[in-house]
Design a protein around this motif. Structure first.
Motif, PDB file in Angstrom:
ATOM      1  N   MET A   1       0.832  -1.202   0.000  1.00  0.00           N
ATOM      2  CA  MET A   1       0.000   0.000   0.000  1.00  0.00           C
ATOM      3  C   MET A   1       0.864   1.249   0.000  1.00  0.00           C
ATOM      4  SD  MET A   1      -3.178  -0.743   2.590  1.00  0.00           S
ATOM      5  CE  MET A   1      -4.133  -2.260   2.537  1.00  0.00           C
ATOM      6  N   ASP A   2       0.393   2.256  -0.707  1.00  0.00           N
ATOM      7  CA  ASP A   2       1.047   3.556  -0.744  1.00  0.00           C
ATOM      8  C   ASP A   2       0.628   4.337   0.500  1.00  0.00           C
ATOM      9  OD1 ASP A   2       2.063   6.076  -1.253  1.00  0.00           O
ATOM     10  OD2 ASP A   2       1.453   6.094  -3.358  1.00  0.00           O
ATOM     11  N   LEU A   3       1.576   4.581   1.397  1.00  0.00           N
ATOM     12  CA  LEU A   3       1.263   5.263   2.657  1.00  0.00           C
ATOM     13  C   LEU A   3       0.642   6.627   2.409  1.00  0.00           C
ATOM     14  CD1 LEU A   3       1.395   5.404   5.735  1.00  0.00           C
ATOM     15  CD2 LEU A   3       3.789   6.187   5.520  1.00  0.00           C
ATOM     16  N   ALA A   4       1.048   7.317   1.329  1.00  0.00           N
ATOM     17  CA  ALA A   4       0.542   8.659   1.053  1.00  0.00           C
ATOM     18  C   ALA A   4      -0.944   8.676   0.733  1.00  0.00           C
ATOM     19  CB  ALA A   4       1.320   9.278  -0.107  1.00  0.00           C
ATOM     20  N   LYS A   5      -1.516   7.522   0.389  1.00  0.00           N
ATOM     21  CA  LYS A   5      -2.931   7.461   0.009  1.00  0.00           C
ATOM     22  C   LYS A   5      -3.820   6.952   1.139  1.00  0.00           C
ATOM     23  CE  LYS A   5      -2.020   6.852  -4.931  1.00  0.00           C
ATOM     24  NZ  LYS A   5      -2.255   6.009  -6.128  1.00  0.00           N
ATOM     25  N   LEU A   6      -3.281   6.927   2.368  1.00  0.00           N
ATOM     26  CA  LEU A   6      -4.053   6.490   3.525  1.00  0.00           C
ATOM     27  C   LEU A   6      -4.233   7.660   4.482  1.00  0.00           C
ATOM     28  CD1 LEU A   6      -2.219   3.085   4.111  1.00  0.00           C
ATOM     29  CD2 LEU A   6      -4.561   3.360   3.244  1.00  0.00           C
ATOM     30  N   ASN A   7      -5.176   7.508   5.402  1.00  0.00           N
ATOM     31  CA  ASN A   7      -5.357   8.522   6.445  1.00  0.00           C
ATOM     32  C   ASN A   7      -5.214   7.853   7.810  1.00  0.00           C
ATOM     33  OD1 ASN A   7      -7.914   7.319   7.114  1.00  0.00           O
ATOM     34  ND2 ASN A   7      -8.846   8.464   5.427  1.00  0.00           N
ATOM     35  N   GLU A   8      -5.284   8.633   8.865  1.00  0.00           N
ATOM     36  CA  GLU A   8      -5.051   8.100  10.209  1.00  0.00           C
ATOM     37  C   GLU A   8      -6.088   7.060  10.603  1.00  0.00           C
ATOM     38  OE1 GLU A   8      -4.674  11.248  13.009  1.00  0.00           O
ATOM     39  OE2 GLU A   8      -2.803  12.036  12.154  1.00  0.00           O
ATOM     40  N   ARG A   9      -7.338   7.274  10.219  1.00  0.00           N
ATOM     41  CA  ARG A   9      -8.375   6.299  10.573  1.00  0.00           C
ATOM     42  C   ARG A   9      -8.094   4.959   9.901  1.00  0.00           C
ATOM     43  NH1 ARG A   9     -12.394   4.351   7.976  1.00  0.00           N
ATOM     44  NH2 ARG A   9     -12.232   5.904   6.306  1.00  0.00           N
ATOM     45  N   GLN A  10      -7.709   4.999   8.625  1.00  0.00           N
ATOM     46  CA  GLN A  10      -7.404   3.757   7.919  1.00  0.00           C
ATOM     47  C   GLN A  10      -6.181   3.070   8.516  1.00  0.00           C
ATOM     48  OE1 GLN A  10      -7.164   5.660   4.030  1.00  0.00           O
ATOM     49  NE2 GLN A  10      -8.894   4.429   3.300  1.00  0.00           N
ATOM     50  N   LEU A  11      -5.189   3.849   8.903  1.00  0.00           N
ATOM     51  CA  LEU A  11      -4.005   3.255   9.530  1.00  0.00           C
ATOM     52  C   LEU A  11      -4.357   2.596  10.853  1.00  0.00           C
ATOM     53  CD1 LEU A  11      -1.291   5.990   8.840  1.00  0.00           C
ATOM     54  CD2 LEU A  11      -1.487   3.741   7.766  1.00  0.00           C
TER      55      LEU A  11
END
Length: 593
Positions: A522-532
């Motif tokens: 997964m591309d970390l830049a395309k995630l947000n804190e809730r998804q993490l």
């Protein structure tokens, strides 16, 4: 003195029986090409420079193209060009041609594994392979997104996906023709054989076209094939999953059929054209075929012109408008038909970069390809302007060469940014045209069959440079292949890719086809804190970042626009104690780019 039409007769209709071969141009005259080309190359080098560092294409130009192009220009300036006549009846023996093509097929197939590491470096290749795999395994044009991963579909996805897939399917934005050919081959053979087989098809069709356009000049036909057989661009792209080898092959098959000028061949050419439009983007085949078809109007062949125009209009409407609707229906997408995404014809004129990319085309082909092709284009224009004195067959061949020259000229004018690629791949479908024009250019240098020593010398040089360019490809591809393999070897469910500090590290995020297997990249830049938070709670999560890139030997790039956001996400991961940053045990230091 040669009478009007005499040159055309010597090129197309026969050769002189007496007198020595005294070309108007010889080796020394190639300086008309060398000097302007050297000025162009110097201008390209001087144009490079940016306060924030080199762009990736500028780096490739300086490290790959400029050194090779400089060497080629020096060799052209020093190239001996003896006035040696060919032996009567000399030609390119078919068995030698067949053996050379077979060798290239096997070399390209093997090179996919030992040179390219069996790895698809670019996103274009990745999407082509994903579509081919999905078609072969499931008979679908889109890869279904498992429900548990739909919330993360954007981070899992490579770029250039069709937005119609939404969060249910991953669908390539490109047309499916090339992928469909690979899916078909995969049913009976290794899918990596697809491009080598297409290369062979294109070379055979090019030989056939040379026979039809240069029927009485065996030496010129040999020049055509030597230039094609020693093209680094043709060989190395056949080791990839790019659609460009298919463009070369189908363009040459289309041309060979069109040249026969018989009803059945025109029907076959239309069928080939329908597929060629669907290989990747419609504009590639249109820009090749359009100038050739325009000669029908010049010849006042109104009925045949109308048939081609009508059929190509229908083909374009199908691929641009109806195909998206078929996708919606076949995959049951929740998209209104009127909102279907069509196919863009935009040539991206805002990204024209001829200073960088024309030298790239020159550097990845035989040194004589462009100068001889330019001579051929000039001769075609001269014969067309002279006109009178040629019989109908000669005029027809002159017009065909003129159509090829116009197509090549348009291609050179539209040298837009391409990103990754070996040679200038957006002109890949024109390489056959350049070779045919070069054969015609050879007849301008030699009015009767002549010895091939100059072309043989440049072919030897091109073969030697293939080894050097293979090393360039290996150094660029291997670090990414190594990093991708090690990412997949991680004992994790999810591997987050922190793209800071690297060039194109996001391209290791790819979908190989069904079924999807962990770890999911997964591309970390395309995630947000809730998804993490959700990922770290439900899955084993690890991270790849600049430490791994440095060990793998990947080119550094600190100009990522999303760097600040990714830094904040990394801080959040540290805060919730998620993600292990230890490198995989198998990752060893690689040669730096």
């Amino acid at each position: 003195m040669i009478e009007k039409g005499g040159i055309a007769t010597m090129i197309f209709g026969g050769t002189r029986k007496h007198g020595s071969d005294k070309p108007r141009l010889n080796g020394i005259s190639l300086r008309w090409f060398v000097v302007p080309a050297a000025i162009w190359l110097i201008a390209a080098i001087l144009s490079i420079g940016h306060p924030d560092g080199l762009r990736f294409e500028q780096y490739l130009f300086l490290t790959q193209d400029a050194p090779v192009a400089t060497l080629l220009l020096v060799c052209l300036a020093l190239l001996p060009w003896p006035r040696v006549r060919a032996k009567p009846g000399s030609s390119f023996p078919p068995w030698i041609l067949a053996s050379a093509i077979l060798f290239l097929v096997l070399l390209a197939w093997a090179g996919h594994y030992w040179l390219m590491s069996g790895y698809t470096l670019s996103r274009d290749e990745t999407l082509a392979r994903m579509t081919a795999s999905t078609l072969a395994q499931q008979g679908k044009l889109g890869l279904a997104i498992p429900p548990e991963w739909r919330a993360y579909h954007d981070a899992l996805s490579p770029a250039f996906l069709n937005p119609m897939g939404s969060d249910r399917f991953w669908i390539s934005i490109y047309l499916p023709g090339s992928a469909a050919i690979e899916a078909l081959v995969s049913q009976i053979a290794d899918p990596a054989l697809t491009q080598p087989l297409l290369l062979a098809l294109g070379l055979l069709a090019l030989w056939d076209g040379a026979r039809l356009l240069l029927p009485n000049r065996p030496d010129a036909r040999a020049v055509v094939m030597l230039l094609a057989l020693t093209s680094s661009q043709l060989l190395f792209n056949a080791m990839t999953a790019y659609a460009m080898t298919a463009h070369f092959a189908l363009n040459m098959v289309w041309l060979a059929l069109f040249l026969r000028d018989r009803p059945g061949c025109h029907v076959a050419a239309l069928l080939v054209g329908a597929l060629a439009l669907a290989l990747h983007k419609v504009q590639f085949h249109i820009l090749f075929a359009g100038p050739v078809l325009a000669i029908l109007l010049w010849q006042r062949r109104w009925k045949l012109s109308a048939i081609y125009a009508g059929c190509y209009t229908l083909f374009l409407l199908f691929w641009m408008k109806i195909y998206p609707i078929i996708l919606i229906d076949a995959l049951d997408l929740a998209v209104p038909a009127k909102a279907a995404t069509g196919v863009s014809l935009s040539p991206r004129l805002q990204s024209l970069e001829p200073l960088l990319y024309i030298p790239r085309l020159f550097a990845w082909n035989n040194a004589l390809l462009l100068p001889l092709a330019m001579l051929g284009a000039g001769l075609a224009i001269s014969l067309w302007r002279r006109g009178s004195g040629q019989d109908d067959t000669e005029q027809h061949r002159t017009m065909l060469f003129l159509g090829l020259a116009v197509g090549c000229g348009l291609g050179l004018l539209l040298t837009v940014h391409q990103g990754l690629g070996w040679g200038y791949r957006y002109l890949h479908g024109y390489i056959g045209s350049f070779c045919l024009l070069a054969g015609l250019g050879w007849t301008r240098l030699h009015h009767s069959p002549a010895g091939l020593r100059p072309v043989i010398l440049t072919s030897i040089l091109a073969t030697a440079l293939m080894i050097v360019q293979a090393g360039m490809i290996y150094r660029m591809t291997t670090p990414y292949a190594r990093l991708h393999a090690e990412a997949l070897a991680r004992q994790a469910d999810v591997v987050l890719v922190d793209t800071r500090g690297s060039a194109f590290s996001q391209d290791i995020i790819r979908l190989e086809g069904a079924p999807l297997r962990p770890p999911m990249l997964m591309d970390l830049a395309k995630l947000n804190e809730r998804q993490l938070t959700d990922l770290c709670r439900e899955y084993r999560v690890q991270i790849i970042d600049r430490d791994e890139y440095r060990r793998a030997g990947i080119l550094a790039d600190d100009s990522r626009p999303e760097a600040a956001r990714v830094a904040a996400l990394r801080a959040y991961l540290n805060q919730i104690n998620c993600g292990r940053e230890d490198p995989p045990s198998g990752l060893v230091a690689g040669a730096s780019l």
